[in-house]
Design a protein around this motif. Structure first.
Motif, short mmCIF file in Angstrom:
data_model
loop_
_atom_site.label_atom_id
_atom_site.label_comp_id
_atom_site.label_asym_id
_atom_site.label_seq_id
_atom_site.Cartn_x
_atom_site.Cartn_y
_atom_site.Cartn_z
N LEU A 1 1.13 7.06 -6.78
CA LEU A 1 0.01 7.93 -7.12
C LEU A 1 0.26 9.38 -6.72
O LEU A 1 -0.36 10.29 -7.26
N ALA A 2 1.15 9.59 -5.74
CA ALA A 2 1.45 10.95 -5.30
C ALA A 2 2.46 11.64 -6.22
O ALA A 2 2.62 12.86 -6.15
N GLU A 9 0.82 -1.21 0.00
CA GLU A 9 0.00 0.00 0.00
C GLU A 9 0.86 1.26 0.00
O GLU A 9 0.56 2.22 -0.70
N GLY A 10 1.92 1.26 0.78
CA GLY A 10 2.77 2.45 0.84
C GLY A 10 3.38 2.79 -0.50
O GLY A 10 3.45 3.96 -0.89
N GLU A 36 0.75 4.35 -2.77
CA GLU A 36 0.48 5.75 -2.44
C GLU A 36 1.58 6.66 -2.96
O GLU A 36 1.32 7.75 -3.45
N GLN A 37 2.83 6.19 -2.86
CA GLN A 37 3.95 7.00 -3.35
C GLN A 37 3.86 7.19 -4.86
O GLN A 37 4.12 8.28 -5.38
#
Length: 308
Positions: free
Chosen positions: A265-266, A258-259, A262-263
Motif C-alpha cells: 500500500l505504501a 501485515e508488513g 503495508e509495503q
C-alpha cells in the motif's frame, strides 16, 4: 525481554486479577467489579455512547477522579466491560456428538451474547482480546477440533472463521432489532420495507443479478443466509478433513502478512493506480446516475404521450 517478563497492560492485568490495588480512595463502597457492572448496565440500557467515566461515577455517587484510582483509562474500562459481558462459553456445547454440532452450538451462544449486549459490536478490534473470557471461548473452539487431523494453525483458522461469522450475524441481528425498537416494526416488517426500497431503485439494466434476486424474493425469504453460510464453512472444513484422513497433503497457502500489506500500500505506483480507480469509479457512478435520470424521464414521457 522474555515472554515471562512482558509487562501486562493495566486493563489486561485487571481482567486477570493481577493488577495492583489502588493505594488510596473510597473503601468497600468502590471496586473495579462494581465500576464495571455499573458501566455494563449503562451500556445495556442506553448504548455504549452513554458510558463515560463521569457517567459511571455519577451513577455510583463518586467523582470521576475516584474511578481513575481503580480504572486508569476509559479504554481499560471498555476492555473490562467486554470481558464481563462476554462471559464464559456454555458447557452444554460439549453434549453434542460431532465437532460440527459443537461448533454450531458455540456459534449460537456467541450470537446470543451479541444480542444481549449489542454495544460489544461497536467496540473496535485492536488485536486479540487477551482476557479470561475471550480466551475461554477460543479455547473451547480449539478443543472441539482436537480430535481432527487439522494442524494447530488450521484449527485456529477454523475457530476464527466461525467466530467471525457469529460476529457478522450478531451485527445484522442487532441492527434489525434496533430498527424494530426505533420504528415499532417487527424484524419481518423491516425486511419487507427493505425489499420494497430495493425494488424501487434496483433496475435490471444496471444490476441484473441483484434484480433477479429481488424478483426471486430473497430478501423476504424465511431462510437464514447466515446459518447457511456457517454450515457451508463447516462442510468445507469437513471435506478438507476427509481429504487429510485419506492421505492428501495439506494445501500450501500464500501468506499475506501485515508488513507485506503495508509495503504494497505504501508503493507509489499502487497509490496512484488506486486513486485512478477511485476517480474512474466516481465518474462511472456519475454516468450511471445520469443514465437513471434519463431513463426515468424517458419512461415518464412515454407514459405521458401514450394514447388515453
Amino acid at each position: 525481554m522474555t515472554a515471562d517478563e512482558t509487562e501486562l497492560p493495566r486493563g489486561i492485568a485487571l481482567a486477570w486479577g493481577v493488577a495492583a490495588n489502588p493505594q488510596r480512595g473510597p473503601k468497600r463502597e468502590m471496586s473495579v467489579e462494581r465500576i464495571v457492572e455499573t458501566a455494563v448496565a449503562l451500556a445495556d440500557a442506553d448504548g455504549i455512547g452513554a458510558v463515560s467515566m463521569a457517567a459511571v461515577a455519577a451513577k455510583l455517587g463518586f467523582t470521576p477522579m475516584s474511578l481513575y484510582r481503580y480504572v486508569s483509562a476509559k479504554d481499560d474500562l471498555l476492555l473490562l466491560m467486554q470481558e464481563q459481558a462476554t462471559g464464559l462459553p456454555p458447557e452444554a456445547h460439549r453434549d453434542h456428538d460431532t465437532w460440527q454440532a459443537k461448533m454450531t452450538a458455540l456459534f449460537e451462544a456467541q450470537v446470543l451474547v451479541y444480542l444481549e449486549h449489542p454495544w460489544i459490536l461497536s467496540l473496535p478490534i485492536t488485536g486479540a482480546p487477551i482476557t479470561p473470557s475471550s480466551s475461554a471461548w477460543l479455547d473451547a473452539a480449539l478443543a472441539v477440533l482436537e480430535g481432527t487431523p487439522l494442524s494447530d494453525t488450521e484449527r485456529l483458522a477454523t475457530a476464527l472463521s466461525v467466530m467471525g461469522q457469529s460476529r457478522w450475524y450478531g451485527i445484522v441481528l442487532a441492527g434489525y432489532a434496533e430498527q424494530a425498537r426505533l420504528t415499532g416494526l417487527s424484524p419481518e416488517d423491516v425486511s419487507a420495507r427493505e425489499a420494497a426500497l430495493f425494488d424501487r431503485v434496483i433496475t435490471d439494466e444496471e444490476f441484473p443479478a441483484l434484480r433477479h434476486a429481488i424478483d426471486a424474493g430473497v430478501f423476504t425469504d424465511e431462510g437464514d443466509p447466515f446459518r447457511f453460510g456457517l454450515q457451508r464453512i463447516l462442510d468445507g472444513v469437513a471435506t478438507y478433513i476427509d481429504r487429510r484422513e485419506n492421505g492428501e497433503p495439506a494445501e500450501a497457502e500464500a501468506a499475506w502478512v501485515e508488513g507485506e500489506a503495508e509495503q504494497v500500500l505504501a508503493d507509489k505506483r499502487v497509490r496512484e493506480s488506486r486513486k485512478a480507480v477511485r476517480d474512474a469509479e466516481k465518474a462511472l457512478r456519475t454516468a450511471r446516475k445520469e443514465e437513471r435520470v434519463a431513463l426515468r424521464d424517458a419512461r415518464a414521457r412515454v407514459t405521458r404521450d401514450a394514447p388515453k
